[in-house]
Design a protein around this motif. Structure first.
Motif, mmCIF file in Angstrom:
data_model
loop_
_atom_site.group_PDB
_atom_site.id
_atom_site.type_symbol
_atom_site.label_atom_id
_atom_site.label_comp_id
_atom_site.label_asym_id
_atom_site.label_seq_id
_atom_site.Cartn_x
_atom_site.Cartn_y
_atom_site.Cartn_z
ATOM 1 N N ASP A 206 45.666 72.385 19.752
ATOM 2 C CA ASP A 206 44.495 74.063 19.549
ATOM 3 C C ASP A 206 45.207 75.174 19.984
ATOM 4 O O ASP A 206 46.499 75.385 20.389
ATOM 5 C CB ASP A 206 43.629 74.560 19.563
ATOM 6 N N PRO A 207 45.043 76.544 19.901
ATOM 7 C CA PRO A 207 45.590 78.161 19.897
ATOM 8 C C PRO A 207 46.104 78.498 21.776
ATOM 9 O O PRO A 207 46.759 77.861 21.908
ATOM 10 C CB PRO A 207 44.807 78.976 19.217
ATOM 11 N N GLY A 208 44.821 77.624 21.786
ATOM 12 C CA GLY A 208 44.222 77.545 23.530
ATOM 13 C C GLY A 208 45.827 76.195 24.457
ATOM 14 O O GLY A 208 46.322 76.511 24.841
ATOM 15 N N SER A 209 46.791 75.965 23.124
ATOM 16 C CA SER A 209 47.308 75.163 23.868
ATOM 17 C C SER A 209 48.456 75.479 23.797
ATOM 18 O O SER A 209 49.698 74.370 24.145
ATOM 19 C CB SER A 209 47.383 73.781 23.670
ATOM 20 N N SER A 210 48.522 76.411 22.802
ATOM 21 C CA SER A 210 50.508 76.932 22.222
ATOM 22 C C SER A 210 51.385 77.267 23.681
ATOM 23 O O SER A 210 52.108 77.370 23.831
ATOM 24 C CB SER A 210 50.097 78.463 21.788
ATOM 25 N N GLU A 211 50.609 77.954 24.923
ATOM 26 C CA GLU A 211 51.270 78.901 25.801
ATOM 27 C C GLU A 211 51.840 77.030 26.358
ATOM 28 O O GLU A 211 53.677 76.711 26.303
ATOM 29 C CB GLU A 211 51.222 78.432 26.602
ATOM 30 N N LEU A 212 51.429 75.542 26.603
ATOM 31 C CA LEU A 212 51.522 74.928 27.931
ATOM 32 C C LEU A 212 52.673 73.913 26.424
ATOM 33 O O LEU A 212 53.526 73.305 26.898
ATOM 34 C CB LEU A 212 50.311 74.118 27.878
ATOM 35 N N PHE A 213 52.449 73.812 24.867
ATOM 36 C CA PHE A 213 53.079 73.758 24.164
ATOM 37 C C PHE A 213 54.660 74.130 24.307
ATOM 38 O O PHE A 213 55.387 73.265 24.361
ATOM 39 C CB PHE A 213 52.187 73.805 22.640
ATOM 40 N N GLY A 214 54.796 75.232 24.050
ATOM 41 C CA GLY A 214 56.248 75.983 23.963
ATOM 42 C C GLY A 214 55.965 75.757 25.491
ATOM 43 O O GLY A 214 58.263 75.096 25.547
ATOM 44 N N LYS A 215 55.725 75.705 26.565
ATOM 45 C CA LYS A 215 56.710 75.356 27.857
ATOM 46 C C LYS A 215 56.970 73.913 27.989
ATOM 47 O O LYS A 215 57.849 73.802 28.316
ATOM 48 C CB LYS A 215 55.728 75.791 28.687
ATOM 49 N N GLU A 216 56.306 73.497 27.076
ATOM 50 C CA GLU A 216 56.477 71.304 26.903
ATOM 51 C C GLU A 216 57.976 71.357 26.421
ATOM 52 O O GLU A 216 58.594 70.505 27.006
ATOM 53 C CB GLU A 216 55.661 70.669 26.759
#
Length: 234
Positions: A206-216
């Motif tokens: 979801d949107p709230g996972s975007s930062e973690l997603f990008g860093k990973e």
């Protein structure tokens, strides 16, 4: 330094129901910032090229309370995209599909995008998607005619989070389609949630996972470059 293709919806409008959607601001900008911080380069593509339609809700205070993503949007950095048909897939090390409901309308069945996903995957690159971004992955099949996500663990925007007012306007349920071919999970108790279905397939919930997603994604690309350099030196 890896080269990453970010794919966005050009936008979708249902005038009869006064419904406008497109790509979700946080789901583009948070991963792009993480990728660029690691030194990677990001190019943008959409079905129509040019300036794509952002989902207006993603720039409101409810979803962007600090105005961070609105400021990035207004800077114009997402105004210029190339048409998907003009993308040379062999030039990219990874591709990530930006979410927003628009992805379900103009990206899900886009055959040129399916071809790009297959080429990057076959070349050993990473295929990533966040929120509604997995929509085109659902319908992408490999050269053997099997779904590219078949049997893999995946995530994406869950049914129970879909706004009631748009459920009847969407072309399909992302969660339902993912469950038909893959092992879907949404980890409702986790604030942020991403899944590696394989070494090449990454999805975010979801949107709230975007930062973690990008860093990973950024760290995975950096590791790949380091490993390639070490093999070269050996």
């Amino acid at each position: 330094m890896a080269k990453v293709l970010a794919v966005l919806s050009s936008g979708y409008a249902d005038e009869e129901n006064n419904y406008v959607t497109g790509w979700w601001a946080e789901e583009l900008f948070a991963p792009v910032l993480a990728l660029e911080e690691e030194g990677h380069i990001v190019g943008l593509a959409t079905p129509e090229g040019g300036k794509p339609v952002v989902d207006p809700l993603s720039l409101t205070e409810d979803y962007d309370p600090d105005g961070k993503y609105k400021e990035l949007y207004e800077s114009g950095i997402a105004d210029k995209t190339i048409p998907i048909v003009d993308v040379k897939a062999s030039e990219f090390d990874a591709v990530f599909i930006v979410g927003g409901h628009g992805a379900m309308f103009d990206l899900a069945h886009h055959e040129d995008l399916h071809a790009i996903l297959n080429i990057i995957h076959q070349n050993g690159g990473i295929i990533a998607a966040v929120c509604h971004g997995p929509a085109p992955l659902v319908f992408t099949k490999n050269k053997d005619g099997r779904p590219i996500l078949e049997g893999l663990k995946v995530t994406g925007y869950p049914n129970d989070k879909e706004p009631e007012e748009v459920r009847g306007l969407l072309p399909f349920s992302l969660e339902d389609e993912l469950r038909k071919i893959a092992s879907y999970s949404d980890a409702p108790d986790e604030k942020e949630y991403i899944v590696w279905g394989s070494k090449q397939i990454l999805t975010g919930r979801d949107p709230g996972s975007s930062e973690l997603f990008g860093k990973e994604l950024a760290k995975a690309l950096t590791r790949r470059e380091q490993e390639a350099e070490e093999r070269f030196l050996d």
